[in-house]
Write a protein that holds these residues in place. Structure first.
Motif, PDB file in Angstrom:
ATOM      1  N   ALA A 174      61.013   7.022  22.027  1.00 22.96           N
ATOM      2  CA  ALA A 174      61.034   7.318  20.593  1.00 22.96           C
ATOM      3  C   ALA A 174      62.454   7.306  20.051  1.00 22.96           C
ATOM      4  CB  ALA A 174      60.370   8.669  20.325  1.00 22.96           C
ATOM      5  N   ALA A 175      63.401   7.812  20.824  1.00 24.90           N
ATOM      6  CA  ALA A 175      64.798   7.813  20.387  1.00 24.90           C
ATOM      7  C   ALA A 175      65.310   6.382  20.233  1.00 24.90           C
ATOM      8  CB  ALA A 175      65.660   8.574  21.387  1.00 24.90           C
ATOM      9  N   ALA A 176      64.919   5.510  21.160  1.00 27.12           N
ATOM     10  CA  ALA A 176      65.323   4.105  21.062  1.00 27.12           C
ATOM     11  C   ALA A 176      64.704   3.449  19.828  1.00 27.12           C
ATOM     12  CB  ALA A 176      64.911   3.351  22.328  1.00 27.12           C
ATOM     13  N   VAL A 177      63.441   3.787  19.545  1.00 27.27           N
ATOM     14  CA  VAL A 177      62.781   3.258  18.347  1.00 27.27           C
ATOM     15  C   VAL A 177      63.500   3.742  17.094  1.00 27.27           C
ATOM     16  CG1 VAL A 177      60.668   3.338  16.954  1.00 27.27           C
ATOM     17  CG2 VAL A 177      60.515   3.044  19.434  1.00 27.27           C
ATOM     18  N   LEU A 178      63.833   5.020  17.050  1.00 32.32           N
ATOM     19  CA  LEU A 178      64.513   5.589  15.882  1.00 32.32           C
ATOM     20  C   LEU A 178      65.878   4.946  15.663  1.00 32.32           C
ATOM     21  CD1 LEU A 178      63.559   9.355  16.284  1.00 32.32           C
ATOM     22  CD2 LEU A 178      62.883   7.836  14.415  1.00 32.32           C
ATOM     23  N   ASN A 179      66.570   4.646  16.753  1.00 31.61           N
ATOM     24  CA  ASN A 179      67.867   3.960  16.617  1.00 31.61           C
ATOM     25  C   ASN A 179      67.690   2.588  15.977  1.00 31.61           C
ATOM     26  OD1 ASN A 179      69.406   6.007  17.706  1.00 31.61           O
ATOM     27  ND2 ASN A 179      69.370   5.192  19.788  1.00 31.61           N
ATOM     28  N   LEU A 180      66.688   1.846  16.430  1.00 32.18           N
ATOM     29  CA  LEU A 180      66.421   0.522  15.861  1.00 32.18           C
ATOM     30  C   LEU A 180      65.978   0.639  14.407  1.00 32.18           C
ATOM     31  CD1 LEU A 180      64.502  -1.086  18.863  1.00 32.18           C
ATOM     32  CD2 LEU A 180      66.752  -1.759  18.034  1.00 32.18           C
TER      33      LEU A 180
END
Length: 273
Positions: free
Chosen positions: A260-266
């Motif tokens: 989820a953190a990687a998705v939020l960064n993108l």
């Protein structure tokens, strides 16, 4: 684990305890040879609730971590911990004091202030409703209203990641990649959402899928757990993502929170572009 240390950890909060629990577990995760026996006390906002917590702390002494803004309750908790000779730590004080010094403001002393029912709260509820209605390819007609769409083969953590994102106010839908079943046409015409492809190592997928089948008391061997078939699914997924120019996240060694953190960064990068 031989030689592993077990200790009591008391978490005392005047709100839901969500923040405190997250901080405590993040700290404990840095020590591989210890295990915390957690004692959680939420919504401690009066003497009666505090007395219950203090009674358990006395029965099972151990480190105390707390988030409480009431000065009288804080003082009583810290005094009793001092008498019991157990460490007592306010996990938010450093951040609150630094922020107050920077802003030149006094704190509100309002417990659970981050949980007020403001517009942001209702946005999260709306996001969660949207996400649940668009789980596993459901309701494709309004996919363009999503903030994020996750695409992936079975068992790439699409649903739990979307639910986590919804709790952050992100309208997240997910589309499964199923062999021989075409993707919804609305996915190709969607312009607003950030579409992300999820992949995982075939061996890891097979392991997770086997566990899923066992939980359903299903013992028949199928292409769902066949090494060649699963590898072909992953290869097909990667080609699809590449062809459409969708960013890819490999979830093989990621927790739901990390994905989820990687998705939020993108997503943040897309919004700020």
């Amino acid at each position: 684990m031989a030689g592993r240390r077990v200790f009591h950890l008391h978490l005392v909060s005047d709100a839901t305890g969500e923040t405190l629990n997250a901080v405590a577990r993040a700290a404990c995760a840095q020590y591989e040879d210890v295990r915390a026996i957690e004692h959680v006390y939420a919504l401690v906002r009066g003497p009666k609730q505090l007395e219950r917590a203090l009674g358990e702390i006395e029965e099972a002494p151990g480190m105390v971590m707390f988030t409480m803004v009431n000065d009288d309750l804080r003082a009583k908790l810290e005094k009793r911990c001092l008498e019991l000779e157990v460490p007592c730590i306010s996990v938010l004080d450093p951040a609150i004091n630094a922020l107050g010094s920077y802003l030149g403001r006094e704190i509100s002393h309002k417990p659970g202030g981050q949980h007020i029912m403001d517009q942001e709260y209702f946005d999260r509820i709306a996001a969660l409703n949207f996400t649940m209605a668009h789980d596993d390819g459901q309701s494709p007609g309004d996919l363009d209203e999503a903030d994020v769409i996750l695409v992936g083969v079975s068992r790439t953590s699409k649903t739990p990641t979307c639910i986590y994102l919804a709790n952050r106010g992100i309208k997240a839908a997910n589309i499964p990649l199923v062999p021989d079943i075409p993707l919804p046409a609305e996915l190709e015409t969607a312009k607003k959402p950030l579409i992300i492809g999820l992949v995982a190592n075939p061996e890891r997928l097979i392991q997770i899928r086997r566990n899923r089948l066992l939980s359903l008391n299903e013992k028949t061997e199928t292409d769902y757990v066949d090494r060649a078939a699963v590898a072909a699914e992953v290869a097909h997924a990667r080609k699809l993502y590449s062809r459409n120019g969708w960013p890819v996240i490999d979830v093989t060694r990621r927790s739901i929170e990390e994905t989820a953190a990687a998705v939020l960064n993108l997503y943040t990068r897309k919004e700020n572009a």
